[in-house]
Enzyme design. Structure first.
Site, short mmCIF file in Angstrom:
data_model
loop_
_atom_site.label_atom_id
_atom_site.label_comp_id
_atom_site.label_asym_id
_atom_site.label_seq_id
_atom_site.Cartn_x
_atom_site.Cartn_y
_atom_site.Cartn_z
N LYS A 101 0.87 -1.17 0.00
CA LYS A 101 0.00 0.00 0.00
C LYS A 101 0.91 1.22 0.00
O LYS A 101 1.77 1.35 0.86
CB LYS A 101 -0.88 -0.01 1.25
CG LYS A 101 -1.85 1.15 1.34
CD LYS A 101 -2.65 1.10 2.62
CE LYS A 101 -1.91 1.67 3.80
NZ LYS A 101 -1.72 3.12 3.83
N LYS A 126 -6.99 8.02 -0.01
CA LYS A 126 -8.14 8.43 0.81
C LYS A 126 -8.95 9.50 0.09
O LYS A 126 -9.18 10.61 0.60
CB LYS A 126 -7.68 8.94 2.18
CG LYS A 126 -7.03 7.85 3.02
CD LYS A 126 -6.77 8.28 4.45
CE LYS A 126 -6.17 7.18 5.28
NZ LYS A 126 -4.80 6.78 4.90
N SER A 167 -8.27 4.17 12.38
CA SER A 167 -7.69 3.46 13.52
C SER A 167 -7.16 4.38 14.63
O SER A 167 -6.92 3.92 15.75
CB SER A 167 -6.53 2.60 13.03
OG SER A 167 -5.54 3.41 12.41
N GLY A 173 -2.53 -2.49 17.69
CA GLY A 173 -3.41 -3.61 17.32
C GLY A 173 -2.66 -4.94 17.28
O GLY A 173 -1.46 -4.97 17.03
N ALA A 190 -2.10 -8.60 15.57
CA ALA A 190 -2.27 -9.15 14.22
C ALA A 190 -3.27 -10.32 14.18
O ALA A 190 -4.21 -10.33 13.40
CB ALA A 190 -0.91 -9.60 13.69
O1 O7M Z 1 1.63 0.26 10.70
P1 O7M Z 1 1.64 1.78 10.66
O2 O7M Z 1 0.89 2.40 11.77
O3 O7M Z 1 2.99 2.34 10.45
O4 O7M Z 1 0.88 2.17 9.29
C1 O7M Z 1 -0.48 2.03 9.10
C2 O7M Z 1 -0.83 2.46 7.70
O5 O7M Z 1 -2.23 2.38 7.53
C3 O7M Z 1 -0.45 3.88 7.34
O6 O7M Z 1 -0.16 3.91 5.96
C4 O7M Z 1 -1.71 4.67 7.62
O7 O7M Z 1 -1.77 5.82 6.82
C5 O7M Z 1 -2.78 3.66 7.23
N1 O7M Z 1 -4.08 3.77 7.90
C6 O7M Z 1 -4.15 3.82 9.27
O8 O7M Z 1 -3.14 3.70 9.98
N2 O7M Z 1 -5.37 3.99 9.86
C7 O7M Z 1 -6.52 4.07 9.17
O9 O7M Z 1 -7.58 4.18 9.75
C8 O7M Z 1 -6.47 3.98 7.79
C9 O7M Z 1 -5.25 3.77 7.18
C10 O7M Z 1 -5.30 3.45 5.81
O10 O7M Z 1 -4.62 2.64 5.25
O11 O7M Z 1 -6.27 4.05 5.15
C11 O7M Z 1 -6.76 3.49 4.05
#
Ligand code: O7M
Length: 215
Positions: free
Chosen positions: A34, A64, A119, A179, A181
């Site tokens: 992603k 987004k 999240s 969170g 896994a």
């Molecule tokens: O594991 P992290 O926290 O470093 O990364 C989490 C990724 O998920 C990061 O790219 C965030 O922008 C994305 N994300 C969230 O953390 N929370 C959300 O609610 C939504 C996203 C996301 O991917 O949106 C589509």
């Protein structure tokens, strides 16, 4: 979408060089990444094609998308033209805006993910109050793919209840955001993990260890 090890790498690094370096270490474990604004703004939208050419990964673009329908169409069309396999849009903007993204995905034969509740703690201030309705809107629109939080399993479960077992949920918030896994995968089809892999001293071992916890 079939995702290897039910694990999506969130590649929020700030250069193509770093992105390639991380991906090179993870090809054994990952087939879906992603990317979002951090990497796209650093390198330009051509980074999608560069990564797709170098690795045989599916690329989900986390832009987004949250604008009026006409602008959403343009954003999605450009993203799919650049080679993305999927795009993520916000739901709070309403069904006309989301429909524009969905139409674009259908036109390019690609996937759309609808973001329901986020999240982070701030999601409780405004978004959470409407997340169930956003998820229901997705169901009414026949959307198959959703994003819901790994940081609040009760909310993830509720969103799963609304969208049903045939829907495909990907879930961010594992690791750095707290969170778990394995627990997340009780309700979600795949987890999205970023910093706890790419900021680790050894991303390959971090990834391998994370996958072990899923068994
Ligand atoms: O594991 P992290 O926290 O470093 O990364 C989490 C990724 O998920 C990061 O790219 C965030 O922008 C994305 N994300 C969230 O953390 N929370 C959300 O609610 C939504 C996203 C996301 O991917 O949106 C589509």
């Amino acid at each position: 979408m079939e995702i290897k090890n039910n694990l999506i790498l969130a590649l929020d690094v700030l250069s193509g060089k770093k992105a390639i370096e991380i991906c090179n270490q993870l090809t054994e474990y990952i087939d879906t990444i992603k990317i979002g604004y951090p990497l796209t703004l650093a390198e330009g939208i051509s980074i999608i094609g560069i990564l797709k050419e170098k690795f045989d990964f599916k690329v989900i673009c986390d832009y987004k998308v949250a604008d009026i329908d006409a602008t959403n169409s343009k954003i999605c069309n450009q993203t799919f033209k650049a080679g993305a396999d999927a795009i993520i849009c916000h739901g709070f903007v309403g069904s006309d805006s989301v429909q524009a993204c969905f139409n674009s995905a259908k036109k390019y034969d690609k996937e759309l993910f609808l973001l329901t509740e986020m999240s982070h703690p701030g999601a409780k201030e405004f978004l959470q109050k409407n997340a169930d309705a956003i998820a229901q809107m997705g169901v009414d629109m026949n959307i198959k793919n959703y994003v819901a939080p790994a940081t609040r399993l009760d909310r993830l479960r509720e969103i799963r209840n609304i969208v049903g077992n045939d829907a495909y949920i990907i879930s961010p918030g594992v690791g750095k955001q707290g969170g778990d896994a394995k627990k997340t995968l009780k309700y979600a089809n795949a987890i999205i993990v970023g910093r706890s892999i790419y900021e680790s001293d050894n991303p390959k071992i971090a990834c391998e260890n994370l996958i072990k916890t899923l068994k």
